[in-house]
Enzyme design. Structure first.
Site, mmCIF file in Angstrom:
data_model
loop_
_atom_site.group_PDB
_atom_site.id
_atom_site.type_symbol
_atom_site.label_atom_id
_atom_site.label_comp_id
_atom_site.label_asym_id
_atom_site.label_seq_id
_atom_site.Cartn_x
_atom_site.Cartn_y
_atom_site.Cartn_z
ATOM 1 C CG ASP A 43 42.567 42.486 49.538
ATOM 2 O OD1 ASP A 43 42.671 43.077 48.447
ATOM 3 O OD2 ASP A 43 41.512 41.934 49.906
ATOM 4 C CG ASP A 69 37.190 40.977 52.003
ATOM 5 O OD1 ASP A 69 37.286 42.148 51.575
ATOM 6 O OD2 ASP A 69 36.110 40.479 52.359
HETATM 7 N N1 LIG Z 1 38.822 42.817 49.374
HETATM 8 C C1 LIG Z 1 38.316 43.215 48.215
HETATM 9 N N2 LIG Z 1 36.967 43.354 48.055
HETATM 10 C C2 LIG Z 1 36.460 43.741 46.857
HETATM 11 N N3 LIG Z 1 37.208 44.054 45.806
HETATM 12 C C3 LIG Z 1 38.530 43.961 45.931
HETATM 13 N N4 LIG Z 1 39.522 44.190 45.045
HETATM 14 C C4 LIG Z 1 40.695 43.927 45.670
HETATM 15 N N5 LIG Z 1 40.487 43.536 46.937
HETATM 16 C C5 LIG Z 1 39.144 43.547 47.123
#
Ligand SMILES: Nc1ncnc2[nH]cnc12
Ligand SMILES: CSC[C@H]1O[C@H](OP(=O)(O)O)[C@H](O)[C@@H]1O
Length: 311
Positions: free
Chosen positions: A227, A229
């Site tokens: 992703d 974030d």
């Molecule tokens: N955005 C994110 N923040 C923290 N850990 C994650 N693991 C996968 N995506 C994450």
């Protein structure tokens, strides 16, 4: 587990720690399932001993597999018994760990489903996780300037590049921000991490990497981006997004890990997987407490982990 051995007599030198979406490693022969108890408690899951046939020698190489969040993802990042995990693996003979992690991307060019072999870490955990084997009357300070093992990292990167093609993209280096969680970051935090030069973010590399360093285990994490974030103009991270991308790319993740195991099982890497290049460093880093000041209980625990180091 019916008919699976609960003991394994040969030393096991290589381990894989699986993270979110990688709770098992199919395609290997399960030789044993071990319940290991340590002075720091029990690991996240039973340790599976998998037989991996070395393509170069044809011999079966045992691999220890541990699921960081438990067999059913029931252990939150701040609850992972990292000391028990690392201590249990070392007690079986493990000196090389390939750790897998689902991460958020903090940089446009690291797209969801890309792989990153990181070389640095910034600690944003909150001090609530036990993070050292050296305490309560036995002080030790190991170097952590390079949190990952450079020799092991070189093997992982080379193998990763050999898989690159239409569906596999690999970033050779990167800085992981390790946050506490379990909630994801705020938008302000996410932007701040970008301004610090963070490449990816997870909740798992610490204290795992610190403890591996103390335990003289060569450790390299392989990250898969799931992703962007919450700093990006696309959708904010959700668990569904993380799991969806992990699932969609799990075949590539397994190919990557399997390829690294094939490579490490070559005779030319015998010294590397035994971590000969870092053997003994903790004996000196952990010898700072003068014998008169060493507390018996702490010494006993450390002797379980490092027989002969602190007698
Ligand atoms: N955005 C994110 N923040 C923290 N850990 C994650 N693991 C996968 N995506 C994450
Ligand atoms: C389910 S999203 C957050 C979770 O995913 C990552 O897990 P792991 O590193 O074990 O693959 C991240 O670190 C968080 O624990």
């Amino acid at each position: 587990m019916a008919n699976v051995a609960s003991t394994y007599s040969d030393p096991i030198h290589i381990a894989v720690i699986g993270g979110t979406g990688l709770q098992s490693l199919p395609g290997f022969t399960l030789a044993a399932s071990l319940n290991v108890d340590t002075p720091w408690g029990t690991p996240s899951s039973p340790i599976s001993v998998l037989h991996h046939k070395s393509p170069s020698t044809g011999k079966d190489i045992p691999i220890a597999f541990l699921s960081r969040h438990g067999l059913h993802h029931e252990i939150a990042p701040h609850e992972v018994p990292a000391r028990a995990n690392i201590a249990a693996l070392r007690s079986l003979g493990v000196r090389t760990i390939i750790a897998f992690s689902a991460v958020g991307s903090l940089q446009e060019e690291i797209k969801p489903r890309d792989f990153v072999v990181p070389d640095q870490v910034i600690d944003r955990t909150k001090g609530i996780r036990p993070f050292t084997f050296f305490e309560e009357g036995m002080v030790g300070h190991v170097g952590f300037a390079d949190p990952f093992d450079e020799k092991l990292g070189a093997v992982v990167r080379k193998l990763g590049h050999s898989l690159e093609g239409d569906n596999v993209h690999l970033h050779d280096k990167g800085t992981i921000i390790c946050m506490e969680g379990p909630q994801f970051s705020t938008r302000a935090e996410s932007n701040m991490y970008r301004s610090w030069g963070g490449s990816v973010i997870n909740m798992s590399v610490l204290p795992e990497a610190k403890l591996a360093k103390e335990a003289e285990i060569a450790y390299q994490m392989i990250c898969m981006s799931t992703d962007y974030d919450c700093w990006h103009s696309s959708e904010d991270v959700t668990v569904e997004m993380v799991m969806g991308n992990m699932k969609a790319n799990s075949e590539n993740a397994r190919r990557f890990v399997g390829g690294v195991l094939d490579e490490l099982s070559k005779e030319e890497h015998t010294d590397l997987i035994l971590a000969k290049h870092i053997e003994g460093q903790t004996k000196f880093a952990g010898g700072i407490t003068a014998p008169a000041g060493r507390k018996e209980a702490a010494k006993k625990k450390l002797t379980w982990l490092f027989p002969g180091y602190f007698d």
